[in-house]
Design a protein around this motif. Structure first.
Motif, PDB file in Angstrom:
ATOM      1  N   THR A 188      47.179  60.234  52.060  1.00  0.00           N
ATOM      2  CA  THR A 188      48.542  59.148  52.153  1.00  0.00           C
ATOM      3  C   THR A 188      49.072  58.625  50.832  1.00  0.00           C
ATOM      4  O   THR A 188      50.160  58.146  50.888  1.00  0.00           O
ATOM      5  CB  THR A 188      47.970  57.838  53.139  1.00  0.00           C
ATOM      6  N   GLY A 189      48.172  58.762  50.014  1.00  0.00           N
ATOM      7  CA  GLY A 189      48.760  57.903  48.625  1.00  0.00           C
ATOM      8  C   GLY A 189      48.695  56.593  48.350  1.00  0.00           C
ATOM      9  O   GLY A 189      49.061  55.820  47.732  1.00  0.00           O
ATOM     10  N   ALA A 190      47.741  55.883  49.684  1.00  0.00           N
ATOM     11  CA  ALA A 190      47.812  54.524  49.731  1.00  0.00           C
ATOM     12  C   ALA A 190      46.618  53.950  49.028  1.00  0.00           C
ATOM     13  O   ALA A 190      45.440  54.808  49.203  1.00  0.00           O
ATOM     14  CB  ALA A 190      48.031  53.965  51.092  1.00  0.00           C
ATOM     15  N   PRO A 191      46.499  52.900  48.417  1.00  0.00           N
ATOM     16  CA  PRO A 191      44.952  52.565  47.918  1.00  0.00           C
ATOM     17  C   PRO A 191      43.974  52.214  49.002  1.00  0.00           C
ATOM     18  O   PRO A 191      44.512  51.802  50.040  1.00  0.00           O
ATOM     19  CB  PRO A 191      45.420  51.154  47.197  1.00  0.00           C
ATOM     20  N   ILE A 192      42.680  52.380  48.873  1.00  0.00           N
ATOM     21  CA  ILE A 192      41.656  52.121  49.568  1.00  0.00           C
ATOM     22  C   ILE A 192      41.299  50.693  49.640  1.00  0.00           C
ATOM     23  O   ILE A 192      41.136  50.037  50.569  1.00  0.00           O
ATOM     24  CB  ILE A 192      40.675  53.242  49.378  1.00  0.00           C
ATOM     25  N   PHE A 244      38.875  45.441  34.127  1.00  0.00           N
ATOM     26  CA  PHE A 244      39.169  44.555  35.556  1.00  0.00           C
ATOM     27  C   PHE A 244      40.106  43.476  34.863  1.00  0.00           C
ATOM     28  O   PHE A 244      39.706  42.903  33.796  1.00  0.00           O
ATOM     29  CB  PHE A 244      38.201  43.908  36.333  1.00  0.00           C
ATOM     30  N   ILE A 245      41.219  43.149  35.343  1.00  0.00           N
ATOM     31  CA  ILE A 245      42.187  42.113  34.848  1.00  0.00           C
ATOM     32  C   ILE A 245      41.607  40.708  34.934  1.00  0.00           C
ATOM     33  O   ILE A 245      42.136  40.047  34.040  1.00  0.00           O
ATOM     34  CB  ILE A 245      43.559  42.028  35.707  1.00  0.00           C
ATOM     35  N   ASP A 246      40.525  40.453  35.680  1.00  0.00           N
ATOM     36  CA  ASP A 246      40.043  39.118  35.895  1.00  0.00           C
ATOM     37  C   ASP A 246      38.444  39.418  35.986  1.00  0.00           C
ATOM     38  O   ASP A 246      37.855  40.530  35.840  1.00  0.00           O
ATOM     39  CB  ASP A 246      40.366  38.286  37.032  1.00  0.00           C
ATOM     40  N   ASP A 247      37.602  38.499  35.825  1.00  0.00           N
ATOM     41  CA  ASP A 247      36.187  38.565  36.073  1.00  0.00           C
ATOM     42  C   ASP A 247      35.555  39.155  37.216  1.00  0.00           C
ATOM     43  O   ASP A 247      36.167  38.920  38.420  1.00  0.00           O
ATOM     44  CB  ASP A 247      35.649  37.103  35.963  1.00  0.00           C
ATOM     45  N   VAL A 248      34.540  39.998  36.864  1.00  0.00           N
ATOM     46  CA  VAL A 248      33.838  40.463  38.242  1.00  0.00           C
ATOM     47  C   VAL A 248      32.305  40.423  37.736  1.00  0.00           C
ATOM     48  O   VAL A 248      32.137  40.209  36.482  1.00  0.00           O
ATOM     49  CB  VAL A 248      33.822  41.993  38.360  1.00  0.00           C
ATOM     50  N   LEU A 270      54.953  48.871  40.865  1.00  0.00           N
ATOM     51  CA  LEU A 270      53.902  49.734  40.022  1.00  0.00           C
ATOM     52  C   LEU A 270      52.838  48.697  40.050  1.00  0.00           C
ATOM     53  O   LEU A 270      53.033  47.440  39.442  1.00  0.00           O
ATOM     54  CB  LEU A 270      54.591  49.861  38.670  1.00  0.00           C
ATOM     55  N   ASN A 271      51.562  49.412  40.456  1.00  0.00           N
ATOM     56  CA  ASN A 271      50.377  48.572  40.464  1.00  0.00           C
ATOM     57  C   ASN A 271      49.295  49.690  40.555  1.00  0.00           C
ATOM     58  O   ASN A 271      49.064  49.866  41.793  1.00  0.00           O
ATOM     59  CB  ASN A 271      50.381  47.525  41.494  1.00  0.00           C
ATOM     60  N   ILE A 272      48.694  50.129  39.595  1.00  0.00           N
ATOM     61  CA  ILE A 272      47.624  50.970  39.756  1.00  0.00           C
ATOM     62  C   ILE A 272      46.357  50.218  40.103  1.00  0.00           C
ATOM     63  O   ILE A 272      45.938  49.256  39.830  1.00  0.00           O
ATOM     64  CB  ILE A 272      47.458  51.692  38.333  1.00  0.00           C
ATOM     65  N   GLU A 273      45.573  51.012  41.241  1.00  0.00           N
ATOM     66  CA  GLU A 273      44.365  50.382  41.687  1.00  0.00           C
ATOM     67  C   GLU A 273      43.133  51.300  41.410  1.00  0.00           C
ATOM     68  O   GLU A 273      43.381  52.313  40.810  1.00  0.00           O
ATOM     69  CB  GLU A 273      44.503  49.909  43.174  1.00  0.00           C
ATOM     70  N   GLU A 274      42.281  51.143  42.262  1.00  0.00           N
ATOM     71  CA  GLU A 274      40.987  51.775  42.005  1.00  0.00           C
ATOM     72  C   GLU A 274      40.748  53.059  42.464  1.00  0.00           C
ATOM     73  O   GLU A 274      40.704  53.963  41.838  1.00  0.00           O
ATOM     74  CB  GLU A 274      39.696  50.946  42.392  1.00  0.00           C
ATOM     75  N   ASP A 275      41.111  53.112  43.669  1.00  0.00           N
ATOM     76  CA  ASP A 275      40.979  54.658  44.335  1.00  0.00           C
ATOM     77  C   ASP A 275      42.128  54.584  45.638  1.00  0.00           C
ATOM     78  O   ASP A 275      42.503  53.707  46.016  1.00  0.00           O
ATOM     79  CB  ASP A 275      39.550  55.020  44.877  1.00  0.00           C
ATOM     80  N   ASP A 291      41.478  41.677  45.456  1.00  0.00           N
ATOM     81  CA  ASP A 291      42.025  41.079  44.426  1.00  0.00           C
ATOM     82  C   ASP A 291      41.739  41.707  42.893  1.00  0.00           C
ATOM     83  O   ASP A 291      42.627  41.733  42.056  1.00  0.00           O
ATOM     84  CB  ASP A 291      41.769  39.428  44.403  1.00  0.00           C
ATOM     85  N   ARG A 292      40.616  41.987  42.637  1.00  0.00           N
ATOM     86  CA  ARG A 292      40.146  42.651  41.419  1.00  0.00           C
ATOM     87  C   ARG A 292      40.989  43.841  41.185  1.00  0.00           C
ATOM     88  O   ARG A 292      41.017  44.283  39.893  1.00  0.00           O
ATOM     89  CB  ARG A 292      38.612  42.683  41.635  1.00  0.00           C
ATOM     90  N   SER A 293      41.557  44.493  42.008  1.00  0.00           N
ATOM     91  CA  SER A 293      41.760  45.881  41.921  1.00  0.00           C
ATOM     92  C   SER A 293      43.048  46.094  41.411  1.00  0.00           C
ATOM     93  O   SER A 293      43.627  47.206  40.729  1.00  0.00           O
ATOM     94  CB  SER A 293      42.112  46.674  43.446  1.00  0.00           C
TER      95      SER A 293
END
Length: 694
Positions: free
Chosen positions: A415-419, A83-87, A405-410, A423-425
């Motif tokens: 639809t091809g849209a992020p679920i 993740f790009i920041d803390d989890v 361009l922004n890859i996310e979790e799932d 913020d962490r995604s």
């Protein structure tokens, strides 16, 4: 666009008769894709162009993702973060999560600067990592990196640690009566699978459902093979024989026990019994994880397994319109949402498309098409399918919710849209893409012997060229031009050290012998200013170095962010704090502000890297200087060189060495705009942006 990038590429013939080719305009490509941060990439990445604009754009974006996730730990070097920041579930204080390590190392093996993967691998086998938080294939991924760079010393010192970790898994999560490993799906990085949902009788699935899975058994098969290979490098024949035997046993048992002839797929069998699940029963459906065995070359090349690949491109099964489904619509709880964070949907594996497994499946498919001739000959799935699926995956990177361009979790495969979209995604690094381009589309198949093998899958690509790739210490380029109109040379061209060493008129396998060389020697400067733990952990206990600022009531974690070893310059929409990082100053009014680092004791300092973010609402400071607290109080560091600050890139400042316990960056935000100090790093050596020893 790729077509608008000017390149210089033409054939030359030397007096010796050897042909060499001029290359891509790397500076222009770096400037186009990375802006002011281009210098970081120019010596570190292979440059690439291809006739498919989306694949090309995503290739360079994924190098930005790689760069953003290289966290500097100070003396421990660099690791890659998921993740790009803390989890909350990361290993503290490094922010490492071993579930994604296999992707980080496979992607990073193509980075010319070996420091990142060497530091990271050493860390993951060191005392401060948590290598058993999730199942993984770190040993195999380290071996895969060796297949690219050929440096034995990167591996051999880790052999004992690799064996210890493997044996710990075998002692705790191995059923000797079945000869297989088992894992709870959440510890496999995949909550809400068929096994975990059905084990709860359909009521939940976040935990539970412990099963003999294709994933963990394939990982342990690959890890065993890697340990055996490394043992052979150091002459430990007994260790090699032991781990090869373990690998063979897993292979036999996966094929005999996890292959389901009804589903024609590798699927889970339950380990834990509940009211609704019984030990050793198969789960009741196909999942995408069933392709993982081919990722590490576990199955035999037997046509009995070939039908599994038909499910991947079947729109009624695993083949979603916009992405690969993790299980099929026929499953009773397909896409049922169980878990939320507030009103936002959370991560599940009961149907959504995940870049994580998508990249695993594409890697597995490339293996099938490359070296499973009997399976490939069944024509169940083809190189054209590989390219179609790679394009489908590339398009997921174009974020339908956030834009750009922004890859996310799932993703929703319909639809091809992020679920998830939390913020962490953003810019999530639990997948690969560069590795798929290099080993699949371009077709470089890394080997332990001194042979360069290329077998491109780019069946509908008009042209591509990749260059600056280091293989066994050699500079390698591969070029394809279907009709000669792009580069002036029709067909496939392979270069080593700038010389043409292999050609083919068609997309075909080419092998050439190479002489193994030492790769470029990377520099390994240690930043002295890194503070991994922010003050919210316990603000009463100073953990040196400590950051502070001149502005009253500053947010403590933002102050610490400016020295936490993370750098990225992704857009920060509306300055909402989403994926923002560093210390944001108040809007400038002509006054100076400062960020100070207190080391607790005197330390010698000579140079700094300074990174500021900039966009329409955040500006680069109009002036800056570095001051040290010396015998006569705060003074500008002597014989200073302060180049002009750049936004979204690195400025290198230097001075004559000072011995001080406190040093500060003094700067003036532009009038009416705040400035964001992303990071500043302080060094005892002169750091000027060079990557390799000269």
């Amino acid at each position: 666009m790729a077509g608008s990038t000017k390149i210089a590429l033409f054939g030359l013939v030397l007096s010796s008769g050897r042909q060499v080719l001029a290359g891509l305009n790397q500076a222009a490509l770096a400037g186009k894709y990375f802006g002011n941060d281009a210098p970081w990439y120019q010596d570190r990445i292979p440059f690439f162009e291809v006739s498919d604009t989306a694949i090309m754009d995503v290739y360079y974006y994924r190098w930005q993702v790689f760069r953003a996730h290289q966290r500097d730990l100070g003396a421990d070097g660099y690791i890659s973060t998921e993740f790009i920041d803390d989890v909350s579930w990361q290993t503290q204080p490094s922010a490492s999560i071993n579930a994604a390590t296999q992707f980080h190392l496979n992607e990073g093996r193509w980075c010319r600067d070996r420091r990142f993967r060497v530091d990271y691998t050493n860390f993951m086998y060191g005392p401060d990592a948590n290598p058993r938080a999730y199942s993984d294939s770190t040993a195999l991924s380290a071996w895969n990196a060796y297949l690219v760079d050929g440096v034995q010393s990167d591996l051999t010192g880790l052999l004992d640690s690799m064996q210890n970790l493997y044996n710990h898994w075998q002692d705790t999560q191995y059923d000797s009566s079945k000869g297989l490993f088992y894992v709870e799906p959440i510890a496999d990085g995949t909550e809400y699978t068929i096994a975990s949902i059905d084990a709860s009788c359909g009521s939940d699935g976040f935990t539970g459902g412990t099963a003999f899975r294709p994933s963990i058994n394939t990982y342990q098969y690959g890890n065993a093979r890697a340990i055996a290979n490394i043992a052979e490098l150091v002459g430990k024949a007994d260790v090699a024989a032991d781990y090869n035997a373990r690998a063979e046993a897993i292979k036999k048992n996966v094929q005999s026990s996890l292959w389901n002839s009804t589903f024609e797929h590798f699927i889970d069998r339950y380990y834990a019994s509940t009211q609704c699940s019984t030990y050793w029963d198969f789960i009741r459906g196909r999942e995408l994880v069933g392709y993982v065995p081919w990722l590490h070359n576990l199955p035999d090349d037997d046509t009995v397994y070939a039908p599994a690949w038909a499910h991947l491109i079947d729109p009624e099964k695993l083949g979603g319109l916009y992405g690969m489904r993790t299980n099929e619509p026929s499953y009773e709880y397909y896409m049922k949402q169980y878990r939320y964070q507030g009103t936002a949907r959370e991560c599940q594996w009961n149907g959504p498309a995940w870049p994580y497994q998508t990249s695993q499946v594409l890697g597995a498919l490339a293996n099938v098409l490359d070296h499973y001739p009997k399976t490939a000959a069944e024509n169940t799935i083809t190189a054209q399918d590989y390219m179609n699926l790679l394009r489908q995956y590339a398009k997921l990177h174009y974020n339908k919710n956030r834009g750009g361009l922004n890859i996310e979790e799932d993703y929703d495969s319909a639809t091809g849209a992020p679920i998830v979209g939390l913020d962490r995604s953003s810019h999530y690094f639990h997948s690969s893409f560069v590795d798929l381009v290099v080993t699949g589309l371009v077709g470089i198949r890394p080997r332990a012997d001194d042979v360069l093998e290329i077998n491109p899958l780019a069946v509908d690509i008009k042209y591509f060229r990749i260059e600056g790739l280091i293989y066994h210490g050699n500079e390698v380029s591969v070029q394809w031009d279907a009709d000669g109109s792009r580069y002036g040379t029709k067909g496939l061209v392979v270069e080593v050290g700038g010389n043409v060493v292999g050609t083919s008129k068609t997309l075909a396998r080419v092998t050439v012998n190479v002489t193994r060389k030492a790769p470029p020697q990377y520099l390994r400067y240690i930043a002295k200013s890194i503070q991994l733990e922010n003050s919210t952990v316990d603000p009463q206990i100073p953990r040196y170095p400590v950051g502070s600022v001149s502005v009253p009531d500053a947010v403590p974690y933002q102050v610490q962010h400016a020295i936490d070893g993370r750098i990225w310059f992704f857009p920060q929409p509306n300055n909402t704090g989403i994926i923002s990082h560093g210390w944001l100053t108040p809007a400038g009014n002509g006054s100076e502000v400062w960020h100070m680092v207190d080391f607790g004791n005197k330390i010698n300092l000579t140079s700094a890297e300074v990174a500021f973010y900039a966009d329409g609402g955040i500006g680069v400071p109009t002036a800056y200087r570095v001051e040290a607290n010396l015998a006569n109080g705060w003074q500008i560091v002597p014989k200073a060189k302060f180049p002009r600050l750049v936004g979204n890139g690195i400025t290198y400042a230097s001075w004559s060495t000072v011995s001080t316990s406190q040093i500060r960056l003094v700067f003036t935000p532009p009038k009416g705009l705040p400035s964001r100090l992303v990071e500043w790093k302080l060094y005892s050596e002169l750091v000027d942006g060079s990557v390799f020893h000269r």
